[in-house]
Design an enzyme around this catalytic site. Structure first.
Site, PDB file in Angstrom:
ATOM      1  N   ARG A 199     -13.266  -6.908  -2.553  1.00 13.84           N
ATOM      2  CA  ARG A 199     -14.218  -6.075  -1.798  1.00 13.84           C
ATOM      3  C   ARG A 199     -15.608  -6.181  -2.421  1.00 13.84           C
ATOM      4  O   ARG A 199     -15.743  -6.634  -3.563  1.00 13.84           O
ATOM      5  CB  ARG A 199     -13.759  -4.607  -1.897  1.00 13.84           C
ATOM      6  N   ARG A 211       0.564  -5.453   3.174  1.00 15.43           N
ATOM      7  CA  ARG A 211      -0.597  -6.086   3.802  1.00 15.43           C
ATOM      8  C   ARG A 211      -0.702  -7.529   3.309  1.00 15.43           C
ATOM      9  O   ARG A 211      -0.272  -7.850   2.198  1.00 15.43           O
ATOM     10  CB  ARG A 211      -1.878  -5.341   3.432  1.00 15.43           C
ATOM     11  N   LYS A 265       0.861  -1.190   0.000  1.00 19.15           N
ATOM     12  CA  LYS A 265       0.000   0.000   0.000  1.00 19.15           C
ATOM     13  C   LYS A 265       0.894   1.236   0.000  1.00 19.15           C
ATOM     14  O   LYS A 265       1.725   1.403   0.891  1.00 19.15           O
ATOM     15  CB  LYS A 265      -0.909  -0.005   1.235  1.00 19.15           C
ATOM     16  N   ASP A 285     -16.474  -0.041  -1.068  1.00 25.15           N
ATOM     17  CA  ASP A 285     -15.153  -0.466  -1.562  1.00 25.15           C
ATOM     18  C   ASP A 285     -14.221  -0.791  -0.405  1.00 25.15           C
ATOM     19  O   ASP A 285     -13.120  -1.309  -0.619  1.00 25.15           O
ATOM     20  CB  ASP A 285     -14.532   0.616  -2.460  1.00 25.15           C
ATOM     21  N   ASN A 286     -14.652  -0.487   0.819  1.00 28.71           N
ATOM     22  CA  ASN A 286     -13.833  -0.811   1.986  1.00 28.71           C
ATOM     23  C   ASN A 286     -14.428  -1.964   2.790  1.00 28.71           C
ATOM     24  O   ASN A 286     -14.142  -2.124   3.967  1.00 28.71           O
ATOM     25  CB  ASN A 286     -13.675   0.425   2.877  1.00 28.71           C
ATOM     26  N   ASP A 342      -8.668  -1.710   5.085  1.00 24.86           N
ATOM     27  CA  ASP A 342      -8.442  -0.286   4.806  1.00 24.86           C
ATOM     28  C   ASP A 342      -8.528   0.571   6.060  1.00 24.86           C
ATOM     29  O   ASP A 342      -9.541   1.214   6.354  1.00 24.86           O
ATOM     30  CB  ASP A 342      -9.404   0.243   3.727  1.00 24.86           C
ATOM     31  N   ASP A 362      -1.763  10.472  -6.096  1.00 21.07           N
ATOM     32  CA  ASP A 362      -0.371  10.138  -6.434  1.00 21.07           C
ATOM     33  C   ASP A 362       0.013   8.674  -6.225  1.00 21.07           C
ATOM     34  O   ASP A 362       1.131   8.269  -6.541  1.00 21.07           O
ATOM     35  CB  ASP A 362       0.593  11.035  -5.645  1.00 21.07           C
ATOM     36  N   GLY A 363      -0.873   7.886  -5.629  1.00 22.04           N
ATOM     37  CA  GLY A 363      -0.552   6.469  -5.431  1.00 22.04           C
ATOM     38  C   GLY A 363       0.343   6.203  -4.232  1.00 22.04           C
ATOM     39  O   GLY A 363       0.781   5.072  -4.014  1.00 22.04           O
TER      40      GLY A 363
HETATM   41  P1  AMP Z   1     -10.119   5.083   0.602  1.00 22.09           P
HETATM   42  O1  AMP Z   1     -11.049   6.165   1.022  1.00 22.09           O
HETATM   43  O2  AMP Z   1      -8.751   5.184   1.215  1.00 22.09           O
HETATM   44  O3  AMP Z   1     -10.695   3.730   0.728  1.00 22.09           O
HETATM   45  O4  AMP Z   1      -9.851   5.339  -0.954  1.00 22.09           O
HETATM   46  C1  AMP Z   1     -10.844   5.414  -1.921  1.00 22.09           C
HETATM   47  C2  AMP Z   1     -10.223   5.293  -3.264  1.00 22.09           C
HETATM   48  O5  AMP Z   1      -9.231   6.295  -3.463  1.00 22.09           O
HETATM   49  C3  AMP Z   1      -9.527   3.961  -3.550  1.00 22.09           C
HETATM   50  O6  AMP Z   1      -9.732   3.662  -4.884  1.00 22.09           O
HETATM   51  C4  AMP Z   1      -8.077   4.270  -3.275  1.00 22.09           C
HETATM   52  O7  AMP Z   1      -7.205   3.422  -3.967  1.00 22.09           O
HETATM   53  C5  AMP Z   1      -7.984   5.701  -3.792  1.00 22.09           C
HETATM   54  N1  AMP Z   1      -6.897   6.455  -3.170  1.00 22.09           N
HETATM   55  C6  AMP Z   1      -6.825   6.899  -1.883  1.00 22.09           C
HETATM   56  N2  AMP Z   1      -5.671   7.555  -1.680  1.00 22.09           N
HETATM   57  C7  AMP Z   1      -4.987   7.527  -2.844  1.00 22.09           C
HETATM   58  C8  AMP Z   1      -3.715   8.015  -3.267  1.00 22.09           C
HETATM   59  N3  AMP Z   1      -2.912   8.700  -2.470  1.00 22.09           N
HETATM   60  N4  AMP Z   1      -3.365   7.776  -4.552  1.00 22.09           N
HETATM   61  C9  AMP Z   1      -4.154   7.096  -5.386  1.00 22.09           C
HETATM   62  N5  AMP Z   1      -5.351   6.614  -5.052  1.00 22.09           N
HETATM   63  C10 AMP Z   1      -5.766   6.821  -3.794  1.00 22.09           C
HETATM   64 MG    MG Z   2     -10.216   1.928   0.344  1.00 21.22          MG
END
Ligand code: AMP
Ligand code: MG
Length: 533
Positions: A209, A202, A132, A279-280, A289, A144-145
């Site tokens: 999901r 992880r 992650k 999605d979580n 998550d 930014d990933g």
């Molecule tokens: P989350 O709220 O963390 O479950 O994220 C919701 C979505 O946003 C998922 O598709 C994550 O992969 C994406 N996401 C969250 N933070 C980032 C990040 N810094 N860069 C790219 N994708 C992100």
């Molecule tokens: Mg998520």
């Protein structure tokens, strides 16, 4: 049982069923896009400057048969920081969608998670390894990933804390500093700054999901919906694997059951997920998550740690059972094309509600040390308990540990209050009617305990098995973060060590079981978190 032989990194065996058996995205470019007709896209982790391992969980390595010595190797940080692949790894990001805060958000996907492959251990168990924060993927949308140190410490520690508490969860193998700086606006208030970048590895049997199924349903891609369901049943629910069409609703029912069990555990230990978007939600009923989650300090069903959710408080502690039901309803909707009758899916949702109802009562009975929940006597005991817990700020975790110390022999009101004293944030309010009601409830409780006939010692032992002494208090995680950001990573390991035995009193570790100090009451990171991570 003989222990499995220990393997070095290069001896790990991979069997990548997800990529080998499910349709892949034909486009191999790492460009942000809608991915149609595929379960995943192949993508490589981004190289980082200086990967350094700062924390690890040896016991998670054991799931993979990985030798403990391997954590010390230079190769470990390279592999789990994303710089190097092992033979057999075949990295990919999953395609999924989801409902965010109640609204369908379309394609989301692993925007910053990259699955490296599935390790098979000597017992034949499959464990997917997932980095992650390892850089952008086709699903990164506008982000930014990457992941920063503070959120990675929180993910690493909470995954393991939950596991040791007995809560179903994804696990965390390692925490690697990347040596990169990552820009974040922590509170989304126009004050971005650079923070250290990090990657957590992880580990779970599957990271699938609810949203992985929803995306195909939303796109009317019934063929791939069916393929993914068949695959998931075969690999994750093998006892339900068959050619019978009824298997889909049986499977849905089991997902409902597992989700209910997970939620009851959350309510037992005082965990608030904070972002229960579909999605979580793990298809295995695992907690997944770890973002702006939090732990209840004072018992407050209306509390959410997530500032992004401050207005609607959709994901507040007390709402988690309802939200999981809503999420399961969405999953059921997604599965409609595979079942002939709606009633068979309704059965799963009913199982969810029944399990939450009976399981929550049983869970409270266990927290109170009762042999078994008995509606006739215990319904009012339970309702009154929740009423006294909100009269004044009461630390939920400490309260139940104190309660276990009560003696069934006669005690004066002063003695009772002395036993419970530690649980209260403002003991000066324990006067008048407040005090009377607490003492009154304790009286009812003691009378109820007589029915079971356990000795004080027996009851205490029973209670202390389900009421943790140590949880990952929000301020403790923040202290570990503050130190780690200054280069001192020791507290992460120290917290992990304590949290490995959360139900057992540990000498010299009293500081880890204390109430939230006043400085942490309104501090960012302790009581308030955003999705910025
Ligand atoms: P989350 O709220 O963390 O479950 O994220 C919701 C979505 O946003 C998922 O598709 C994550 O992969 C994406 N996401 C969250 N933070 C980032 C990040 N810094 N860069 C790219 N994708 C992100
Ligand atoms: Mg998520």
């Amino acid at each position: 049982m003989t222990k499995n032989p220990k393997r070095s990194l290069t001896e790990l065996e991979f069997d990548n069923r997800f990529v080998n058996e499910l349709p892949s995205d034909a486009d191999l470019s790492n460009s942000r896009r809608q991915v149609i007709g595929a379960c995943y896209s192949r993508v490589l982790p981004t190289q980082v400057i200086n990967p350094t391992l700062i924390a690890h969980a040896t016991e998670v390595g054991e799931l993979l048969d990985l030798s403990a010595d391997e954590f010390e190797s230079e190769a470990f940080a390279q592999v789990f920081g994303g710089n190097q692949l092992l033979d057999g790894m075949d990295p990919y990001a999953m395609c999924y969608g989801g409902h965010q805060f109640g609204n369908w958000a379309g394609q989301l996907g692993d925007g910053r998670a990259i699955n490296l492959g599935e390790v098979v251990n000597a017992d034949g168990d499959h464990w997917t390894l997932q980095l992650k924060g390892a850089g952008p993927t086709p699903y990164s949308r506008t982000a930014d990933g990457l992941a920063v140190l503070r959120s990675s410490i929180r993910e690493f520690l909470c995954s393991e804390a939950m596991y040791h508490l007995g809560v179903p969860t994804t696990r965390a193998l390692s925490l690697v500093l990347t040596g990169e700086q990552v820009m974040r606006d922590m509170l989304y208030d126009g004050n971005p700054k650079y923070e250290p970048g990090a990657v957590v590895c992880r580990v779970a049997p599957s990271f699938t999901r609810f949203g992985n199924f929803q995306i195909f349903a939303a796109r009317n891609d019934v063929e791939n919906l069916k393929r993914l369901c068949d695959f998931t049943i075969k690999d994750c629910y093998p006892h339900l694997h068959s050619d019978q069409p009824g298997k889909y609703s049986d499977w849905f029912e089991e997902v409902c059951l597992r989700t209910a069990e997970m939620i009851i555990h959350w309510m037992r230990v005082g965990f608030v997920h904070g972002v229960m978007n579909t999605d979580n939600m793990s298809i295995l009923g695992l907690t997944i998550d770890y973002g702006p989650y939090g732990w209840l300090e004072d018992y407050d069903p209306g509390w959410t740690p997530n500032t992004t959710d401050a207005a609607g408080k959709r994901y507040r502690f007390g709402n988690q059972p309802s939200v999981a039901h809503w999420n399961l309803y969405q999953l059921g909707n997604a599965m409609m094309p595979l079942v002939d009758d709606v009633e068979s899916l309704q059965r799963g949702l009913d199982v969810y509600l029944d399990t939450i109802e009976s399981g929550s009562s049983q869970m409270i009975a266990e927290k109170l040390g009762l042999a078994k929940y008995c509606a006739a006597t215990d319904e009012s005991l339970k309702t009154d308990l929740f009423e006294i817990l909100i009269l004044v700020e009461t630390d939920m975790t400490i309260f139940f540990r104190c309660l276990a110390e009560l003696s069934l022999e006669d005690q004066s009101d002063d003695e009772v209050m002395n036993v419970l004293q530690d649980a209260y944030y403002s003991p000066q309010y324990l006067v008048g009617e407040v005090r009377e009601r607490i003492v009154g409830w304790v009286g009812d409780y003691k009378r109820r305990l007589q029915q079971d006939g356990y000795s004080n010692e027996e009851r205490k032992a029973r209670m202390n098995r389900v009421n943790p002494k140590y949880v990952l208090r929000n301020y403790l995680a923040q202290l570990a973060i503050d130190r780690s950001e200054k280069g001192d990573h020791e507290m992460i390991g120290e917290l992990l060590e304590v949290l490995r035995n959360p139900y057992v009193e540990q000498q010299g570790k009293e500081a880890f079981a204390e109430k939230r100090p006043e400085w942490a009451r309104d501090r960012v990171g302790c009581s308030m978190l955003s999705c910025s991570s």
